[in-house]
Design a protein around this motif. Structure first.
Motif, PDB file in Angstrom:
ATOM      1  N   HIS A   1       0.858  -1.193   0.000  1.00 41.60           N
ATOM      2  CA  HIS A   1       0.000   0.000   0.000  1.00 41.60           C
ATOM      3  C   HIS A   1       0.891   1.239   0.000  1.00 41.60           C
ATOM      4  O   HIS A   1       1.853   1.334   0.765  1.00 41.60           O
ATOM      5  CB  HIS A   1      -0.907   0.007   1.231  1.00 41.60           C
ATOM      6  CG  HIS A   1      -1.783   1.221   1.308  1.00 41.60           C
ATOM      7  ND1 HIS A   1      -2.963   1.341   0.613  1.00 41.60           N
ATOM      8  CD2 HIS A   1      -1.635   2.384   1.999  1.00 41.60           C
ATOM      9  CE1 HIS A   1      -3.503   2.515   0.873  1.00 41.60           C
ATOM     10  NE2 HIS A   1      -2.721   3.162   1.714  1.00 41.60           N
ATOM     11  N   VAL A   2       0.563   2.203  -0.860  1.00 46.00           N
ATOM     12  CA  VAL A   2       1.362   3.421  -0.992  1.00 46.00           C
ATOM     13  C   VAL A   2       0.499   4.630  -0.621  1.00 46.00           C
ATOM     14  O   VAL A   2      -0.675   4.713  -1.006  1.00 46.00           O
ATOM     15  CB  VAL A   2       1.899   3.586  -2.431  1.00 46.00           C
ATOM     16  CG1 VAL A   2       2.650   4.905  -2.582  1.00 46.00           C
ATOM     17  CG2 VAL A   2       2.808   2.413  -2.787  1.00 46.00           C
ATOM     18  N   ALA A   3       1.070   5.547   0.144  1.00 54.15           N
ATOM     19  CA  ALA A   3       0.360   6.773   0.517  1.00 54.15           C
ATOM     20  C   ALA A   3       1.331   7.939   0.497  1.00 54.15           C
ATOM     21  O   ALA A   3       2.539   7.775   0.672  1.00 54.15           O
ATOM     22  CB  ALA A   3      -0.264   6.618   1.910  1.00 54.15           C
ATOM     23  N   LYS A   4       0.778   9.111   0.263  1.00 55.98           N
ATOM     24  CA  LYS A   4       1.600  10.319   0.167  1.00 55.98           C
ATOM     25  C   LYS A   4       1.314  11.262   1.324  1.00 55.98           C
ATOM     26  O   LYS A   4       0.192  11.324   1.834  1.00 55.98           O
ATOM     27  CB  LYS A   4       1.351  11.029  -1.166  1.00 55.98           C
ATOM     28  CG  LYS A   4       1.746  10.188  -2.376  1.00 55.98           C
ATOM     29  CD  LYS A   4       1.573  10.961  -3.660  1.00 55.98           C
ATOM     30  CE  LYS A   4       1.951  10.115  -4.866  1.00 55.98           C
ATOM     31  NZ  LYS A   4       3.374   9.739  -4.835  1.00 55.98           N
ATOM     32  N   GLY A   5       2.352  11.991   1.736  1.00 52.02           N
ATOM     33  CA  GLY A   5       2.204  12.947   2.817  1.00 52.02           C
ATOM     34  C   GLY A   5       3.297  13.985   2.772  1.00 52.02           C
ATOM     35  O   GLY A   5       3.900  14.226   1.716  1.00 52.02           O
ATOM     36  N   LYS A   6       3.579  14.591   3.921  1.00 50.42           N
ATOM     37  CA  LYS A   6       4.603  15.633   3.996  1.00 50.42           C
ATOM     38  C   LYS A   6       5.455  15.466   5.255  1.00 50.42           C
ATOM     39  O   LYS A   6       5.009  14.854   6.235  1.00 50.42           O
ATOM     40  CB  LYS A   6       3.949  17.016   4.006  1.00 50.42           C
ATOM     41  CG  LYS A   6       3.249  17.381   2.695  1.00 50.42           C
ATOM     42  CD  LYS A   6       2.675  18.787   2.763  1.00 50.42           C
ATOM     43  CE  LYS A   6       2.013  19.170   1.446  1.00 50.42           C
ATOM     44  NZ  LYS A   6       1.456  20.547   1.503  1.00 50.42           N
ATOM     45  N   VAL A   7       6.665  16.029   5.211  1.00 44.24           N
ATOM     46  CA  VAL A   7       7.536  16.019   6.389  1.00 44.24           C
ATOM     47  C   VAL A   7       6.913  16.928   7.437  1.00 44.24           C
ATOM     48  O   VAL A   7       6.708  18.128   7.205  1.00 44.24           O
ATOM     49  CB  VAL A   7       8.955  16.497   6.037  1.00 44.24           C
ATOM     50  CG1 VAL A   7       9.811  16.566   7.300  1.00 44.24           C
ATOM     51  CG2 VAL A   7       9.592  15.569   5.011  1.00 44.24           C
ATOM     52  N   HIS A   8       6.595  16.346   8.602  1.00 43.90           N
ATOM     53  CA  HIS A   8       5.903  17.072   9.663  1.00 43.90           C
ATOM     54  C   HIS A   8       6.855  17.557  10.762  1.00 43.90           C
ATOM     55  O   HIS A   8       6.622  18.586  11.392  1.00 43.90           O
ATOM     56  CB  HIS A   8       4.833  16.150  10.262  1.00 43.90           C
ATOM     57  CG  HIS A   8       4.196  16.648  11.515  1.00 43.90           C
ATOM     58  ND1 HIS A   8       3.250  17.640  11.531  1.00 43.90           N
ATOM     59  CD2 HIS A   8       4.388  16.295  12.819  1.00 43.90           C
ATOM     60  CE1 HIS A   8       2.872  17.874  12.770  1.00 43.90           C
ATOM     61  NE2 HIS A   8       3.552  17.076  13.573  1.00 43.90           N
ATOM     62  N   PHE A   9       7.935  16.794  10.972  1.00 48.09           N
ATOM     63  CA  PHE A   9       8.858  17.112  12.071  1.00 48.09           C
ATOM     64  C   PHE A   9      10.253  16.617  11.722  1.00 48.09           C
ATOM     65  O   PHE A   9      10.420  15.539  11.142  1.00 48.09           O
ATOM     66  CB  PHE A   9       8.380  16.457  13.371  1.00 48.09           C
ATOM     67  CG  PHE A   9       9.381  16.517  14.501  1.00 48.09           C
ATOM     68  CD1 PHE A   9       9.504  17.660  15.279  1.00 48.09           C
ATOM     69  CD2 PHE A   9      10.207  15.439  14.769  1.00 48.09           C
ATOM     70  CE1 PHE A   9      10.438  17.720  16.302  1.00 48.09           C
ATOM     71  CE2 PHE A   9      11.138  15.493  15.796  1.00 48.09           C
ATOM     72  CZ  PHE A   9      11.243  16.640  16.557  1.00 48.09           C
ATOM     73  N   LEU A  10      11.263  17.427  12.079  1.00 45.34           N
ATOM     74  CA  LEU A  10      12.669  17.041  11.932  1.00 45.34           C
ATOM     75  C   LEU A  10      13.368  17.222  13.274  1.00 45.34           C
ATOM     76  O   LEU A  10      13.285  18.298  13.883  1.00 45.34           O
ATOM     77  CB  LEU A  10      13.360  17.898  10.867  1.00 45.34           C
ATOM     78  CG  LEU A  10      12.928  17.678   9.414  1.00 45.34           C
ATOM     79  CD1 LEU A  10      13.562  18.718   8.512  1.00 45.34           C
ATOM     80  CD2 LEU A  10      13.294  16.273   8.942  1.00 45.34           C
ATOM     81  N   GLY A  11      14.027  16.180  13.755  1.00 47.86           N
ATOM     82  CA  GLY A  11      14.717  16.259  15.037  1.00 47.86           C
ATOM     83  C   GLY A  11      15.904  17.197  14.995  1.00 47.86           C
ATOM     84  O   GLY A  11      16.558  17.362  13.962  1.00 47.86           O
TER      85      GLY A  11
END
Length: 272
Positions: A158-168
């Protein structure tokens, strides 16, 4: 995790495990018991204190009562208001409602159980959006930015798209990697929490050349680069940055769009 904010016996269970719940939907109810009678007493006492304060205020205005008596009546009225508000709040806490829309994953108590303040009652899960957590090396972290497009591929393809929400901002002391979170819309809840996935983040486009790693050499200052012949027919050293290392070569950045590489005998020439 929903916790008890008051003591009592579970009177009713309104939602089954695994069910979807809406915001503010009733999940459990604690028996109000003596709280109902205390509410009636507090309401009646408040009504009495209001009458007493009005009478004391009239007498004080006419000069028939000292200001201390008026202040005492005011204090009794304020205390009655506070007591009523307290019992109303305690009765409100007997209704365990969902703080947000989600799924009732677990229920820790059943009807008839006695609970105290702080006891676990239920676990509510919000899967929309769902966050996928990965680790990025220290060499790659500066290439990422919030809002970058990302794609996740699960074990079931299953493939889904999103965005970078947080970077440590702090590296893991053991792996020296940085935490990255990807936010994925999941309105139907088809993606479950805890799944393993492969995360692919689309970086900004950059021009690069694909070379054999054997063409790389060190410059006089220790930088990595290649030797080429310029338009004046002279050997020149071009420093490069390695973007990706593969089994059959490397992608490098920093070279002109076209150049004449020295592919044979580069070790026998020196940059001018």
């Amino acid at each position: 995790i929903l916790r008890a904010e008051t003591t009592g016996v579970i009177e009713a269970v309104s939602v089954k495990k695994g069910s979807k719940v809406s915001d503010n939907q009733l999940i459990l109810k604690i028996d109000p018991a003596e709280r109902v009678s205390k509410l009636k007493e507090s309401t009646a006492l408040l009504r009495q204190r209001k009458i007493e304060y009005k009478a004391a205020l009239k007498l004080a205005k006419r000069g028939f009562r000292a200001e201390t008596k008026l202040a005492e009546a005011q204090a009794l009225l304020d205390r009655a208001k506070a007591n009523l508000k307290s019992i109303q709040k305690d009765i409100e806490r007997t209704r365990i409602v969902a703080p947000f829309e989600g799924i009732l994953e677990r229920r820790f108590v059943e009807k008839g159980a006695f609970v105290q303040v702080g006891d676990h009652l239920a676990q509510l899960v919000d899967l929309n959006p769902i966050y996928f957590i990965g680790a990025v090396s220290e060499a790659e972290i500066d290439k990422l930015a919030l809002g970058m497009a990302a794609t996740i591929k699960l074990k079931n393809n299953h493939v889904a798209k999103g965005k970078v929400h947080f970077l440590g901002s702090v590296a893991d002391p053991e792996t020296r990697t940085f935490k990255v979170e990807i936010s994925i819309p999941n309105p139907t809840g088809i993606i479950k929490a805890g799944l393993t996935s492969h995360i692919k983040i689309q970086l900004k486009s950059i021009k690069a050349h694909f070379l054999s790693s054997s063409l790389l050499s060190l410059g006089d200052e220790g930088s990595l680069g290649v030797k080429a012949v310029n338009s004046d027919k002279k050997v020149k050293f071009f420093p490069v940055t390695i973007l990706s290392d593969q089994s059959n070569g490397v992608w490098v950045h920093g070279l002109p769009e076209t150049l004449s590489l020295i592919t044979i005998g580069q070790g026998y020439v020196k940059a001018d």
